[in-house]
Design a protein around this motif. Structure first.
Motif, PDB file in Angstrom:
ATOM      1  N   CYS A 220       0.842  -1.193   0.000  1.00 16.63           N
ATOM      2  CA  CYS A 220       0.000   0.000   0.000  1.00 16.63           C
ATOM      3  C   CYS A 220       0.882   1.249   0.000  1.00 16.63           C
ATOM      4  CB  CYS A 220      -0.909  -0.001   1.225  1.00 16.63           C
ATOM      5  SG  CYS A 220      -2.074   1.381   1.265  1.00 16.63           S
ATOM      6  N   HIS A 221       0.706   2.088  -0.993  1.00 16.62           N
ATOM      7  CA  HIS A 221       1.451   3.342  -1.058  1.00 16.62           C
ATOM      8  C   HIS A 221       0.661   4.343  -1.873  1.00 16.62           C
ATOM      9  CE1 HIS A 221       2.548   1.261  -4.742  1.00 16.62           C
ATOM     10  NE2 HIS A 221       3.084   2.365  -5.232  1.00 16.62           N
ATOM     11  N   PHE A 222       1.064   5.578  -1.786  1.00 14.44           N
ATOM     12  CA  PHE A 222       0.348   6.668  -2.434  1.00 14.44           C
ATOM     13  C   PHE A 222       1.353   7.587  -3.115  1.00 14.44           C
ATOM     14  CE2 PHE A 222      -2.053   5.010   1.087  1.00 14.44           C
ATOM     15  CZ  PHE A 222      -3.288   4.761   0.502  1.00 14.44           C
ATOM     16  N   VAL A 264      -9.366   4.916  -2.335  1.00 17.20           N
ATOM     17  CA  VAL A 264      -8.797   4.542  -3.621  1.00 17.20           C
ATOM     18  C   VAL A 264      -7.316   4.237  -3.410  1.00 17.20           C
ATOM     19  CG1 VAL A 264      -8.364   5.267  -5.998  1.00 17.20           C
ATOM     20  CG2 VAL A 264     -10.431   6.058  -4.808  1.00 17.20           C
ATOM     21  N   VAL A 265      -6.919   3.000  -3.688  1.00 22.19           N
ATOM     22  CA  VAL A 265      -5.551   2.577  -3.380  1.00 22.19           C
ATOM     23  C   VAL A 265      -4.688   2.350  -4.622  1.00 22.19           C
ATOM     24  CG1 VAL A 265      -6.100   1.624  -1.125  1.00 22.19           C
ATOM     25  CG2 VAL A 265      -6.333   0.176  -3.154  1.00 22.19           C
ATOM     26  N   LEU A 277     -12.110   1.649 -10.198  1.00 21.35           N
ATOM     27  CA  LEU A 277     -11.508   2.089  -8.941  1.00 21.35           C
ATOM     28  C   LEU A 277     -11.129   0.878  -8.098  1.00 21.35           C
ATOM     29  CD1 LEU A 277     -13.967   4.948  -7.875  1.00 21.35           C
ATOM     30  CD2 LEU A 277     -11.781   5.184  -9.084  1.00 21.35           C
ATOM     31  N   ASP A 278      -9.883   0.838  -7.656  1.00 22.48           N
ATOM     32  CA  ASP A 278      -9.433  -0.183  -6.707  1.00 22.48           C
ATOM     33  C   ASP A 278      -9.558   0.408  -5.311  1.00 22.48           C
ATOM     34  OD1 ASP A 278      -8.551  -2.386  -8.417  1.00 22.48           O
ATOM     35  OD2 ASP A 278      -7.093  -0.932  -9.169  1.00 22.48           O
ATOM     36  N   LEU A 279     -10.361  -0.250  -4.470  1.00 21.54           N
ATOM     37  CA  LEU A 279     -10.711   0.300  -3.175  1.00 21.54           C
ATOM     38  C   LEU A 279     -10.290  -0.622  -2.033  1.00 21.54           C
ATOM     39  CD1 LEU A 279     -14.380   1.367  -4.002  1.00 21.54           C
ATOM     40  CD2 LEU A 279     -12.329   2.818  -4.085  1.00 21.54           C
ATOM     41  N   CYS A 280      -9.862  -0.007  -0.928  1.00 23.17           N
ATOM     42  CA  CYS A 280      -9.724  -0.716   0.343  1.00 23.17           C
ATOM     43  C   CYS A 280     -10.960  -0.347   1.156  1.00 23.17           C
ATOM     44  CB  CYS A 280      -8.457  -0.297   1.075  1.00 23.17           C
ATOM     45  SG  CYS A 280      -8.208  -1.201   2.633  1.00 23.17           S
ATOM     46  N   GLU A 281     -11.679  -1.371   1.652  1.00 24.51           N
ATOM     47  CA  GLU A 281     -12.984  -1.150   2.278  1.00 24.51           C
ATOM     48  C   GLU A 281     -12.970  -1.528   3.752  1.00 24.51           C
ATOM     49  OE1 GLU A 281     -15.313  -3.532  -0.442  1.00 24.51           O
ATOM     50  OE2 GLU A 281     -15.814  -1.732  -1.598  1.00 24.51           O
ATOM     51  N   ARG A 282     -14.059  -1.210   4.443  1.00 24.93           N
ATOM     52  CA  ARG A 282     -14.125  -1.382   5.891  1.00 24.93           C
ATOM     53  C   ARG A 282     -14.197  -2.836   6.335  1.00 24.93           C
ATOM     54  NH1 ARG A 282     -18.226   3.411   8.044  1.00 24.93           N
ATOM     55  NH2 ARG A 282     -16.854   5.173   7.513  1.00 24.93           N
ATOM     56  N   GLU A 283     -14.488  -3.786   5.457  1.00 25.13           N
ATOM     57  CA  GLU A 283     -14.745  -5.173   5.864  1.00 25.13           C
ATOM     58  C   GLU A 283     -13.659  -5.830   6.728  1.00 25.13           C
ATOM     59  OE1 GLU A 283     -15.906  -3.793   3.159  1.00 25.13           O
ATOM     60  OE2 GLU A 283     -17.974  -4.412   3.221  1.00 25.13           O
ATOM     61  N   PRO A 284     -12.398  -5.855   6.497  1.00 17.13           N
ATOM     62  CA  PRO A 284     -11.640  -5.174   5.447  1.00 17.13           C
ATOM     63  C   PRO A 284     -11.486  -6.064   4.216  1.00 17.13           C
ATOM     64  CG  PRO A 284     -10.139  -6.166   6.989  1.00 17.13           C
ATOM     65  CD  PRO A 284     -11.533  -6.511   7.480  1.00 17.13           C
ATOM     66  N   SER A 306      -8.737  10.791  -7.435  1.00 15.71           N
ATOM     67  CA  SER A 306      -7.283  10.626  -7.463  1.00 15.71           C
ATOM     68  C   SER A 306      -6.881   9.475  -6.557  1.00 15.71           C
ATOM     69  CB  SER A 306      -6.591  11.907  -7.000  1.00 15.71           C
ATOM     70  OG  SER A 306      -6.874  12.986  -7.866  1.00 15.71           O
ATOM     71  N   TRP A 307      -5.742   8.947  -6.832  1.00 17.56           N
ATOM     72  CA  TRP A 307      -5.131   7.913  -6.000  1.00 17.56           C
ATOM     73  C   TRP A 307      -5.020   8.448  -4.570  1.00 17.56           C
ATOM     74  CZ3 TRP A 307       0.549   6.117  -7.347  1.00 17.56           C
ATOM     75  CH2 TRP A 307       0.899   5.047  -6.525  1.00 17.56           C
ATOM     76  N   GLY A 308      -5.571   7.712  -3.609  1.00 11.28           N
ATOM     77  CA  GLY A 308      -5.524   8.108  -2.214  1.00 11.28           C
ATOM     78  C   GLY A 308      -6.787   8.763  -1.705  1.00 11.28           C
ATOM     79  N   ASP A 309      -7.727   9.086  -2.593  1.00  6.13           N
ATOM     80  CA  ASP A 309      -8.955   9.766  -2.182  1.00  6.13           C
ATOM     81  C   ASP A 309      -9.891   8.835  -1.405  1.00  6.13           C
ATOM     82  OD1 ASP A 309      -8.171  12.076  -3.404  1.00  6.13           O
ATOM     83  OD2 ASP A 309      -9.614  11.983  -5.055  1.00  6.13           O
TER      84      ASP A 309
END
Length: 322
Positions: A220-222, A264-265, A277-284, A306-309
């Motif tokens: 994971c990076h931005f 958005v990752v 959009l590639d997302l990291c979600e709360r589930e996780p 944008s990336w990171g939003d």
């Protein structure tokens, strides 16, 4: 101000110092002595790394501020702060005057930081304190503690001790490292210790659980865009008017937080009539979602994302986006 810093420093000497610093940071940084040894090193660092460090930390702090919108730090400690990039970033995020302590091992870096800060009234009274960053470091209580691009310079025992020390001293901790697999691993290690100490993750993760990324497969990076001055291009030998600083970070706090619904990752992929959009979600969980024209305002927002939003943007619902 940075132009003034390098004024009188021969270009060849500056270039040599930058080359040495690049080699040092890309290799295994020494843990037995400061990397920045003298005025030439510090001046080269300020031109070579300070703008990128500022933008990365400012981006991380902005995401943290969005997650704790009613909070402003009353005081700030910048561990390993060197010339003060994170201190400038904090002032840019919240404004106002607050007590600030910058701790660093390299006296020449602190001297230059003091010189640069004198140009900004909010930073005129910062305390620049020499201290070895490691297991013996005593961190006084502070609302906000920042640790940026420091963990890579420490041994594993010193990293553990430092994270535990700032966790015991702060209401909020923001840690930034290089956006590499190794930098991400250091951030995840620190994140785990902060959560174990009772902190809630405010950003970038929308949850406090284990990262869903499989180690060794991804990280994971931005990215933060850095404008390059003519001085910056001269010192770094580049021709573009900008560069993109890749970084990993965690912002955690003991305060109540409003975490992102998802984040958005990866850089959004814009295609004809749709955005991926590639997302990291709360589930996780990691999840790819497709936003199409039929989603109306959500599609317009996706094209601007944008990336990171945080996703979805405030005021828009993501119902039926898949």
């Amino acid at each position: 101000m940075l132009a003034d810093v390098l004024d009188g420093l021969p270009p060849r000497q500056a270039a040599t110092a930058v080359d040495r610093l690049i080699s040092t940071y890309r290799g295994a940084p020494p843990t037995h002595a400061p990397i920045l040894r003298d005025r030439a090193d510090v001046a080269a660092y300020a031109a070579y790394r300070m703008p990128a460090t500022f933008e990365a930390v400012r981006t991380a702090l902005a995401e943290f501020a969005d997650a704790v919108p009613e909070w402003t730090p009353a005081d700030h400690t910048d561990v390993g702060g060197g010339t003060g990039a994170a201190t400038w970033a904090t002032a840019a995020t919240w404004g106002g005057v607050r007590p600030v302590t910058v701790l660093d091992w390299a006296e020449p870096a602190l001297a230059l930081g003091r010189e640069l800060a004198a140009a900004l009234p909010e930073l005129a009274d910062v305390r620049w304190q020499r201290a070895r960053i490691g297991s013996a470091l005593a961190v006084e209580p502070a609302d906000l503690v920042t640790v940026s691009y420091v963990l890579n310079e420490l041994t594993e025992p010193d990293r553990v001790a430092l994270v535990d020390a700032v966790a015991g001293a702060a209401q909020a901790v923001v840690i930034v490292e290089a956006g590499t697999p190794a930098g991400y691993a250091r951030v995840i290690e620190a994140r785990g210790r902060l959560v174990a100490a009772g902190f809630k993750v405010a950003a970038p993760c929308p949850h406090d659980d284990a990262c869903p990324i499989v180690p060794g497969e991804d990280w994971c990076h931005f990215s933060a865009r850095v404008s390059r001055s003519s001085l910056h291009r001269q010192v770094k030998g580049g021709s573009l008017a900008y560069e993109d600083e890749k970084f990993s970070y965690v912002a955690a706090t003991r305060l109540p937080v409003v975490p992102a619904a998802s984040r958005v990752v990866r850089k959004p992929q814009i295609r004809k009539g749709q955005v991926l959009l590639d997302l990291c979600e709360r589930e996780p969980a990691l999840h790819r979602t497709t936003i199409t024209k039929r989603h109306g305002d959500l599609y317009k927002a996706a094209r601007d994302a944008s990336w990171g939003d945080v996703w979805p943007p405030a005021g828009l619902l993501a119902d039926g986006e898949i």
